[in-house]
Write a protein that holds these residues in place. Structure first.
Motif, PDB file in Angstrom:
ATOM      1  N   GLU A 112      -5.985   1.628  -7.330  1.00 33.11           N
ATOM      2  CA  GLU A 112      -5.827   0.523  -6.383  1.00 33.11           C
ATOM      3  C   GLU A 112      -4.386   0.482  -5.866  1.00 33.11           C
ATOM      4  O   GLU A 112      -3.435   0.682  -6.626  1.00 33.11           O
ATOM      5  CB  GLU A 112      -6.177  -0.803  -7.069  1.00 33.11           C
ATOM      6  N   GLY A 113      -4.250   0.279  -4.567  1.00 31.25           N
ATOM      7  CA  GLY A 113      -2.925   0.224  -3.966  1.00 31.25           C
ATOM      8  C   GLY A 113      -2.473   1.536  -3.368  1.00 31.25           C
ATOM      9  O   GLY A 113      -1.409   1.614  -2.755  1.00 31.25           O
ATOM     10  N   PHE A 114      -3.276   2.600  -3.540  1.00 35.49           N
ATOM     11  CA  PHE A 114      -2.972   3.911  -2.978  1.00 35.49           C
ATOM     12  C   PHE A 114      -4.017   4.243  -1.913  1.00 35.49           C
ATOM     13  O   PHE A 114      -5.210   3.990  -2.107  1.00 35.49           O
ATOM     14  CB  PHE A 114      -2.978   4.994  -4.055  1.00 35.49           C
ATOM     15  N   SER A 115      -3.579   4.844  -0.801  1.00 36.09           N
ATOM     16  CA  SER A 115      -4.489   5.129   0.302  1.00 36.09           C
ATOM     17  C   SER A 115      -4.305   6.544   0.831  1.00 36.09           C
ATOM     18  O   SER A 115      -3.170   7.030   0.967  1.00 36.09           O
ATOM     19  CB  SER A 115      -4.254   4.140   1.446  1.00 36.09           C
TER      20      SER A 115
ATOM     21  N   LYS B  38      -0.035   5.080 -10.753  1.00 31.79           N
ATOM     22  CA  LYS B  38       0.509   3.718 -10.718  1.00 31.79           C
ATOM     23  C   LYS B  38       1.827   3.652 -11.482  1.00 31.79           C
ATOM     24  O   LYS B  38       1.940   4.141 -12.594  1.00 31.79           O
ATOM     25  CB  LYS B  38      -0.481   2.728 -11.326  1.00 31.79           C
TER      26      LYS B  38
ATOM     27  N   MET C 192       0.837  -1.197   0.000  1.00 29.04           N
ATOM     28  CA  MET C 192       0.000   0.000   0.000  1.00 29.04           C
ATOM     29  C   MET C 192       0.879   1.256   0.000  1.00 29.04           C
ATOM     30  O   MET C 192       1.874   1.313   0.718  1.00 29.04           O
ATOM     31  CB  MET C 192      -0.918   0.010   1.221  1.00 29.04           C
TER      32      MET C 192
ATOM     33  N   ASP D  77       5.838   0.476  -4.176  1.00 29.06           N
ATOM     34  CA  ASP D  77       4.925  -0.026  -3.155  1.00 29.06           C
ATOM     35  C   ASP D  77       5.582   0.048  -1.778  1.00 29.06           C
ATOM     36  O   ASP D  77       6.767  -0.255  -1.625  1.00 29.06           O
ATOM     37  CB  ASP D  77       4.531  -1.469  -3.468  1.00 29.06           C
TER      38      ASP D  77
END
Length: 243
Positions: A230-233, A184, A1, A189
């Protein structure tokens, strides 16, 4: 994340800026803002910050816009008593007294604290804290107040930075609809990234005080609709130190 800090610069510049930042937070992806302590709408920004605890708030140190808080910093100002222009500061950083710079920036931080808020971090207008000659002042302020700083250059090694990566290209002609979806592949990551933004609505004062104006309105529209890939918060933990 990948943790993302979407920071709105220039909080306090005008009320239209403040409202643009507020809406970009309430209805969009902005989760942080940094306040200019020498602007006409600074106290308005403070009021909004106090009523919006979900918005992380730091300090936008100023050296190249408006007037200083202190009156005895001659190396920082021109003959009219205004801060020197950006080009002058970058062209001759040796002309800036580091002791005067430290006193002025300390005064800006102290003014923030006087309002009863605790800053999460600091950055600077026009990235002047990234000027290598000013490193001793940045180090002192970061250590004294326990604040991380915007990751504005590799020479900041040894100073706590608010993120691992800093992106400043959501600006001007690169303010595009799919900017955030295209994150992305730009950040590894497990890293953290700060994205600089300048949302605002338009008012006459903004047109008078900043040449970067209409694009701010476009930023606001994009920031209130954008989704992270997706994968980012947006869940972001800053080591906030109470002073």
């Amino acid at each position: 994340m990948i943790e993302v800090l979407v920071n709105a610069d220039d909080f306090g510049l005008t009320k239209a800026v403040n409202y643009g930042i507020l809406d970009s937070h309430k209805y969009g992806i902005v989760n942080s803002a940094t306040i200019m302590m020498n602007a006409k709408a600074t106290e308005h920004a403070i009021e909004i910050a106090k009523k919006t605890p979900s918005l992380k708030v730091g300090i936008h140190l100023v050296l190249t816009w408006g007037k200083p808080l202190l009156s005895d910093v001659p190396s920082l100002v021109d003959e009219s008593g205004f801060f020197k222009k950006q080009g002058v500061v970058y062209g001759d950083p040796a002309g800036i007294s580091l002791s005067e710079l430290e006193r002025e920036w300390s005064a800006q931080i102290e003014r923030f604290l006087e309002f009863g808020l605790f800053p999460t971090h600091f950055d600077s207008h026009h990235h002047v804290h990234g000027i290598k000659a000013f490193l001793p002042v940045i180090k002192k302020l970061s250590d004294k107040y326990g604040l991380p700083v915007r990751n504005a250059g590799s020479h900041l090694a040894g100073i706590q930075t608010v993120t691992d990566v800093f992106l400043d290209d959501f600006y001007g002609e690169t303010v595009v609809e799919d900017y955030f979806q295209n994150l992305k592949g730009r950040v590894m990551d497990g890293a953290s990234v700060e994205i600089m933004t300048h949302p605002a609505y338009m008012d006459e004062e903004l047109m008078e005080v900043s040449s970067y104006n209409e694009k701010r309105l476009k930023e606001t529209r994009i920031l209130t609709k954008a989704k992270l890939p997706e994968g980012f918060s947006l869940r972001f933990s800053i080591n906030q130190v109470k002073i």
